[in-house]
Design an enzyme around this catalytic site. Sequence first.
Site, mmCIF file in Angstrom:
data_model
loop_
_atom_site.group_PDB
_atom_site.id
_atom_site.type_symbol
_atom_site.label_atom_id
_atom_site.label_comp_id
_atom_site.label_asym_id
_atom_site.label_seq_id
_atom_site.Cartn_x
_atom_site.Cartn_y
_atom_site.Cartn_z
ATOM 1 N N ASP A 1 -12.886 -28.225 41.271
ATOM 2 C CA ASP A 1 -14.247 -28.243 41.844
ATOM 3 C C ASP A 1 -14.899 -29.539 41.395
ATOM 4 O O ASP A 1 -14.358 -30.253 40.558
ATOM 5 C CB ASP A 1 -15.042 -27.024 41.331
ATOM 6 C CG ASP A 1 -15.065 -26.975 39.803
ATOM 7 O OD1 ASP A 1 -14.209 -26.295 39.217
ATOM 8 O OD2 ASP A 1 -15.905 -27.661 39.193
ATOM 9 N N GLU B 1 -0.871 -18.995 35.941
ATOM 10 C CA GLU B 1 -0.051 -20.095 35.461
ATOM 11 C C GLU B 1 0.859 -19.602 34.330
ATOM 12 O O GLU B 1 2.065 -19.868 34.320
ATOM 13 C CB GLU B 1 -1.031 -21.133 34.947
ATOM 14 C CG GLU B 1 -0.501 -22.432 34.504
ATOM 15 C CD GLU B 1 -1.653 -23.231 33.906
ATOM 16 O OE1 GLU B 1 -1.487 -24.420 33.831
ATOM 17 O OE2 GLU B 1 -2.685 -22.670 33.534
ATOM 18 N N MET C 1 -13.457 -26.629 29.278
ATOM 19 C CA MET C 1 -14.103 -25.862 28.218
ATOM 20 C C MET C 1 -13.259 -25.693 26.950
ATOM 21 O O MET C 1 -13.626 -24.902 26.079
ATOM 22 C CB MET C 1 -14.510 -24.475 28.763
ATOM 23 C CG MET C 1 -15.470 -24.565 29.933
ATOM 24 S SD MET C 1 -15.948 -22.954 30.622
ATOM 25 C CE MET C 1 -16.908 -22.278 29.285
ATOM 26 N N GLU C 2 -12.141 -26.399 26.843
ATOM 27 C CA GLU C 2 -11.260 -26.156 25.690
ATOM 28 C C GLU C 2 -10.633 -27.412 25.073
ATOM 29 O O GLU C 2 -10.416 -27.475 23.851
ATOM 30 C CB GLU C 2 -10.083 -25.230 26.086
ATOM 31 C CG GLU C 2 -10.462 -23.842 26.545
ATOM 32 C CD GLU C 2 -10.823 -23.774 28.022
ATOM 33 O OE1 GLU C 2 -10.491 -24.738 28.761
ATOM 34 O OE2 GLU C 2 -11.433 -22.791 28.447
ATOM 35 N N GLY D 1 -13.421 -29.462 36.249
ATOM 36 C CA GLY D 1 -14.364 -29.927 37.265
ATOM 37 C C GLY D 1 -14.361 -31.451 37.290
ATOM 38 O O GLY D 1 -14.373 -32.092 36.241
HETATM 39 N N1 ADE Z 1 -13.040 -25.713 34.639
HETATM 40 C C1 ADE Z 1 -12.892 -25.848 35.963
HETATM 41 N N2 ADE Z 1 -14.037 -26.251 36.556
HETATM 42 C C2 ADE Z 1 -14.942 -26.366 35.546
HETATM 43 C C3 ADE Z 1 -16.317 -26.709 35.518
HETATM 44 N N3 ADE Z 1 -16.973 -27.022 36.637
HETATM 45 N N4 ADE Z 1 -16.938 -26.718 34.307
HETATM 46 C C4 ADE Z 1 -16.278 -26.383 33.183
HETATM 47 N N5 ADE Z 1 -14.985 -26.027 33.165
HETATM 48 C C5 ADE Z 1 -14.319 -26.034 34.334
#
Ligand code: ADE
Length: 250
Positions: A217, A13, A193-194, A79
């Site tokens: 996901d 990206e 996560m950020e 996710g």
């Molecule tokens: N980023 C993309 N999929 C994720 C997931 N399942 N958990 C944490 N960060 C993600």
Amino acid sequence: MAVIGIMSAMHEELSAVLAAMPDEQVVHVAGREFGVGQWHGHDVVAVLSRIGKVAAATTATALIERFKVDALVFTGAAGGLAPDAQVGDVVVASALLQHDMDASPLFPKHEVPLYGRSRFDTDTSLSKALAAAAEQVLSDPAQHLGAQAMADFHLLLPRVHQGLIVSGDRFVSTTAESQALQRSLPEALAVEMEGAAVAQVCLDYGVPFAAVRTISDRADDDAHIDFSRFIREVASRYSLAILSQWLMHR
Ligand code: ADE
């Protein structure tokens, strides 16, 4: 002119964003490479966020302190937690929360100590403009994605959602953890996560913030399947198209 900071969670990206800024200069700060240039006539600084809350907070702080960005936009993947946040959908955050923050019993679970809050709101007008750009891009996914990726990932009618995104220092990849998160935070649309860490830094500095994530996901036992291919062939293309659409009309 306002300087816009773009934090991308994904290499593909960021490369695509930098390719759209042909005269960009690379500046090194804190071991990170910041691409400083222009995109659709706007001053832009683009950088890889790195992974996890601390790394992303450092990146955001450098963008604000060293590059004086006036607004910060985070793009990447997440996710899906809410049942209707399906792979290929896009979530624009209205607020973010750290799902792994827990200083109880001193403070309520999820509350960030000394901030008196667990939720960090995004900037309303920035988020509205990015959601409109996402709607535009997702109205014709075939314009941005290959036919094989669309078929393999079942991306026929992708949707844009707006709501709560939760962040923590864990890639959620078991159905048990995903269900536990949904039980404790039923409003959460997606997990990454950020974002919540960057939202906290932006609140500290009074910098408008927005976050746009493509669902890669379902944060369950299958979360790792084809993750890299999805990032490459879908999420990074959506991010690029959404940012481009937004900046073109800003
Ligand atoms: N980023 C993309 N999929 C994720 C997931 N399942 N958990 C944490 N960060 C993600």
